[in-house]
Design a protein around this motif. Structure first.
Motif, PDB file in Angstrom:
ATOM      1  N   LEU A  83     -20.125  -4.750 -41.788  1.00 49.07           N
ATOM      2  CA  LEU A  83     -20.149  -6.145 -40.999  1.00 49.07           C
ATOM      3  C   LEU A  83     -21.337  -7.031 -41.257  1.00 49.07           C
ATOM      4  CD1 LEU A  83     -17.947  -4.132 -39.843  1.00 49.07           C
ATOM      5  CD2 LEU A  83     -18.213  -5.272 -37.562  1.00 49.07           C
ATOM      6  N   PRO A  84     -20.968  -8.422 -41.220  1.00 47.97           N
ATOM      7  CA  PRO A  84     -22.172  -9.195 -41.186  1.00 47.97           C
ATOM      8  C   PRO A  84     -23.265  -8.834 -40.372  1.00 47.97           C
ATOM      9  CG  PRO A  84     -20.241 -10.303 -41.689  1.00 47.97           C
ATOM     10  CD  PRO A  84     -19.891  -9.050 -41.256  1.00 47.97           C
ATOM     11  N   GLU A  85     -23.118  -8.596 -39.057  1.00 44.17           N
ATOM     12  CA  GLU A  85     -24.160  -8.178 -38.172  1.00 44.17           C
ATOM     13  C   GLU A  85     -24.927  -7.200 -38.304  1.00 44.17           C
ATOM     14  OE1 GLU A  85     -20.124  -7.594 -35.720  1.00 44.17           O
ATOM     15  OE2 GLU A  85     -20.875  -8.844 -37.670  1.00 44.17           O
ATOM     16  N   ALA A  86     -24.387  -6.170 -39.281  1.00 44.44           N
ATOM     17  CA  ALA A  86     -25.114  -4.963 -39.754  1.00 44.44           C
ATOM     18  C   ALA A  86     -26.046  -5.309 -40.634  1.00 44.44           C
ATOM     19  CB  ALA A  86     -24.431  -3.667 -40.180  1.00 44.44           C
ATOM     20  N   TYR A  87     -25.700  -6.251 -41.551  1.00 45.79           N
ATOM     21  CA  TYR A  87     -26.578  -6.705 -42.603  1.00 45.79           C
ATOM     22  C   TYR A  87     -27.715  -7.548 -42.034  1.00 45.79           C
ATOM     23  CZ  TYR A  87     -23.350  -4.929 -45.838  1.00 45.79           C
ATOM     24  OH  TYR A  87     -22.634  -3.830 -46.583  1.00 45.79           O
ATOM     25  N   GLU A  88     -27.520  -8.266 -40.844  1.00 46.83           N
ATOM     26  CA  GLU A  88     -28.464  -9.309 -40.438  1.00 46.83           C
ATOM     27  C   GLU A  88     -29.789  -8.543 -39.968  1.00 46.83           C
ATOM     28  OE1 GLU A  88     -25.601 -11.760 -38.181  1.00 46.83           O
ATOM     29  OE2 GLU A  88     -25.199 -12.904 -39.913  1.00 46.83           O
ATOM     30  N   LYS A  89     -29.588  -7.317 -39.551  1.00 48.24           N
ATOM     31  CA  LYS A  89     -30.548  -6.390 -38.865  1.00 48.24           C
ATOM     32  C   LYS A  89     -31.421  -6.079 -40.030  1.00 48.24           C
ATOM     33  CE  LYS A  89     -27.729  -4.938 -35.210  1.00 48.24           C
ATOM     34  NZ  LYS A  89     -27.026  -3.728 -34.433  1.00 48.24           N
ATOM     35  N   HIS A  90     -30.988  -5.894 -41.410  1.00 51.44           N
ATOM     36  CA  HIS A  90     -31.699  -5.330 -42.438  1.00 51.44           C
ATOM     37  C   HIS A  90     -31.746  -6.232 -43.596  1.00 51.44           C
ATOM     38  CE1 HIS A  90     -31.842  -1.675 -39.918  1.00 51.44           C
ATOM     39  NE2 HIS A  90     -30.592  -2.007 -39.905  1.00 51.44           N
ATOM     40  N   LEU A  91     -31.842  -7.543 -43.564  1.00 50.01           N
ATOM     41  CA  LEU A  91     -31.777  -8.445 -44.446  1.00 50.01           C
ATOM     42  C   LEU A  91     -32.851  -8.084 -45.798  1.00 50.01           C
ATOM     43  CD1 LEU A  91     -31.237 -11.965 -42.960  1.00 50.01           C
ATOM     44  CD2 LEU A  91     -29.846 -10.639 -44.017  1.00 50.01           C
TER      45      LEU A  91
END
Length: 705
Positions: A581-589
């Motif tokens: 999900l996008p929110e998972a990636y936004e934590k580890h950009l």
């Protein structure tokens, strides 16, 4: 009648006019050699060796036909031809820019010793890394329409090899691999996914390792108009015999053919080291050249999608509660929203925004169309129409929004395995796609096949997959097939067929016992031998409870985060999903940068280190760029991998960005620990990669600024 006799005479004398060969016949290229002979009973056999080491001991050839007059009895050898071929070709997309096609071909002409004296050719191609052969049925008065009842092809192994196998299920290949000796193959304790397999039947590609250091892989190439081949294992003699997937009649019939015709190629890849098996292009070379005249519309790509959130129980495919379908009937406007539908306009826009922000080309949306409430695996024929969206999915608005952001939407067609329904509706569905600017579709075949009684891997379905590849190509559409038969190199002929699933993918980590850490080290030697896999890597939120604590308790992906990055290199596909999900990636950009950078189309590939079931390190050069990407993965064991960068251009300076497992990382206790470091490298550099248990490392190497 006079014309019939004349044709028969010409056919017969044409074969007899050739010089009578003396068995055995041989062909050879480099260290690989083939011998073809008739056994004392007049039945054709073949053997294969690599140098002085036997690969296949004398093994039977032949086919049984339904009329009882097949090629399973004594044969006479009436002629042969030999030719050498050495050329090269360029794939539309792939792991390398150029492919050499070098082989020695032996065609053996056989005739039944008894009436009606039918003719059969067996064509062998001997490559430097193995052998391919197929049966060919010439046009002849005594053989026109015919039914193959059984194929008698054998692969007699010289010893009790180590094998990496899954059950020979006619309807699913979504199994975790077993690693045993051939003598220990037994799937009776493995829970069947669709159809219970015979205990000693396995699927291909079958990966084998001999105690004398040989590696061999048995599969098939160019599977067209024929059922898939499984293998029946004789655990006492170490013999493998072909088992074709039957049709729905219950008579044991396997294939319905009309001469002239031929079977797929049976393939044996052999090498004295594991990396050479992965580097083989034998299966691709046995497929026909591209069938398309214009290919600029075929675009390898990365995508995100409304997909994983359904697997982790954060959203649903269906718009309404399943019970509501009874009240609504077929009036979809009466459906009462369940409040959890993932494919709604606002949510899809969120994914489009993320794709546009990070340079990903497409957004897949599953669950957009009506019918999911009415499925429930009831073996119903008409569930989906592939053109009617749910009330909260605005097709036109999303089309315009995606175009404004420079992003494509990817269609999803879950057929519920009602294939007759899908074929009736394909033309309308593809028109709908073109009207709304979709140029790629993911198809699905979950459940039992309709026509009822047919199997996912039988002749009828094999022809459906081919028809779908052809029909999408006619509409300039790319296709990704899930729950389909495992690939056999047909992406050479139909490069719009970008990928398939056809194995136990990453999704199994969300709702089952998951995939053991060794799984991704086996798949390149098995499933991916035939073609690219849509494995859906890139999961960053490894522990899944945070998405839905009540339903995901204890569930997690069985890798480290760094290994998920490495899979973009080790699991080849021109269609790669950033599956989380996008929110998972936004934590580890910082880690997501590798997914943004890594290519999906390549000029060169080097298999640096490999051992099936243990580890794999692969380096790939991006198409048209001086950029290399390296992926290194391991099984449950922590490892140190030494990576020589001698594939880089001598004299050039590069910057390597290394995404590695962090201190104390492990797949089960500390999966999200990672570290990123940068260093200058050249072709003389050597990197030491510390891989955690179930872990990995990913490296991007770009010219220094």
């Amino acid at each position: 009648m006079r014309n019939f006799l004349l044709v028969l005479l010409l056919l017969t004398t044409g074969y007899q006019a050739k010089a009578q060969p003396t068995a055995p016949l041989t062909a050879r290229l480099d260290k690989v050699s083939l011998t073809v002979a008739l056994d004392p009973d007049g039945r054709p056999t073949y053997t294969v060796s690599l140098g002085a080491k036997p690969v296949i001991l004398p093994s039977r050839l032949g086919l049984a036909l339904a009329d009882g007059k097949g090629f399973d009895g004594p044969m006479t050898l009436v002629g042969s031809e030999m030719k050498d071929v050495d050329n090269s070709w360029q794939p539309v997309w792939g792991e390398v820019k150029n492919i050499r096609n070098h082989y020695q071909q032996l065609t053996v002409h056989l005739r039944q010793a008894a009436a009606p004296g039918r003719l059969l050719d067996v064509t062998f191609r001997v490559f430097a890394d193995g052998v391919g052969f197929r049966y060919e049925f010439p046009a002849q008065p005594a053989l026109q329409y015919f039914t193959v009842q059984d194929e008698l092809t054998e692969f007699q192994l010289p010893a009790d090899h180590k094998a990496f196998w899954i059950p020979g299920d006619y309807d699913s290949n979504e199994y975790a691999y077993s690693t045993t000796r051939i003598s220990q193959v037994n799937s009776s304790n493995i829970e069947a996914i669709q159809l219970k397999s015979a205990p000693e039947r396995v699927q291909t590609p079958l990966m084998l390792k001999a105690d004398n250091g040989l590696y061999l892989n048995i599969h098939e190439a160019a599977l067209l108009n024929y059922p898939a081949m499984m293998l029946n294992v004789d655990t006492k003699t170490f013999s493998l015999r072909s088992q074709l997937v039957p049709d729905a009649t219950g008579t044991g019939a396997k294939a319905y053919l009309q001469a002239p015709e031929h079977t797929p190629w049976r393939t044996i890849i052999v090498a004295d080291n594991a990396p050479a098996v992965l580097a083989s292009k034998l299966i691709l070379n046995l497929n026909e050249p591209i069938a398309l005249t214009e290919t600029s519309w075929i675009k390898p790509q990365k995508f995100v999608g409304v997909w994983w959130e359904m697997h982790v129980n954060k959203a649903s495919w269906n718009y309404a509660d399943t019970s509501n379908i009874k009240l609504a009937g077929t009036d979809w406007t009466r459906l009462k929203a369940n409040g959890h539908h993932g494919a709604n306009t606002a949510n899809v826009k969120r994914y489009i925004d993320f794709a546009a922000q990070h340079g990903l080309q497409s957004v897949l949306v599953e669950g957009w169309n009506v019918g999911w409430e009415d499925w429930a695996n009831n073996w119903k024929e008409e569930v989906f129409d592939f053109v009617t969206p749910y009330p909260d999915f605005n097709v036109t608005e999303l089309q315009q929004y995606a175009q404004s952001k420079g992003v494509k939407l990817m269609m999803h067609h879950e057929t519920s395995s009602s294939v007759t329904n899908y074929e009736r509706r394909q033309d309308a569905a593809y028109r709908f796609m073109k009207e709304h600017n979709y140029d790629a579709v993911k198809t699905g075949y979950v459940g039992r096949i309709i026509p009822r009684g047919e199997h996912h891997d039988g002749q009828w379905m094999v022809n459906h997959y081919t028809r779908t590849a052809q029909r999408t190509a006619e509409n300039q559409l790319m296709v990704d097939m899930h729950e389909a038969v495992r690939p056999t190199g047909l992406h050479r002929t139909f490069p719009n067929w970008l990928a398939s699933e056809a194995a136990r993918g990453n999704e199994f980590n969300a709702w089952s016992s998951g995939n053991p850490p060794e799984h991704e080290t086996i798949l390149p030697f098995t499933r991916l031998i035939g073609g690219p896999m849509d494995y859906t890597p890139g999961i960053f939120q490894i522990q899944l409870e945070s998405w839905n604590p009540a339903r995901n308790q204890g569930k997690q992906v069985h890798t480290t985060l760094a290994k998920q990055l490495a899979l973009y290199v080790t699991m080849y596909s021109p269609l790669q999903m950033a599956a989380d999900l996008p929110e998972a990636y936004e934590k580890h950009l910082d880690a997501f940068q590798f997914i943004k950078d890594v290519a999906v189309d390549w000029d060169d590939t080097r298999i640096l280190l490999a051992e099936p079931g243990e580890f794999l390190t692969t380096a790939r050069k991006a198409k048209g760029k001086e950029e290399w990407y390296v992926g290194s993965i391991t099984d449950e064991q922590a490892r140190t991998q030494t990576v020589k960068l001698d594939f880089l251009t001598p004299g050039m300076k590069y910057e390597a960005t290394i995404y590695a497992d962090g201190k104390g990382a492990s797949w089960d206790k500390n999966p999200q620990a990672y570290q990123i470091r940068r260093q200058s490298v050249t072709s003389k550099s050597v990197l030491k990669m510390q891989l955690a248990p179930g872990g990995g490392a990913a490296i991007s190497i770009k010219p220094a600024q």
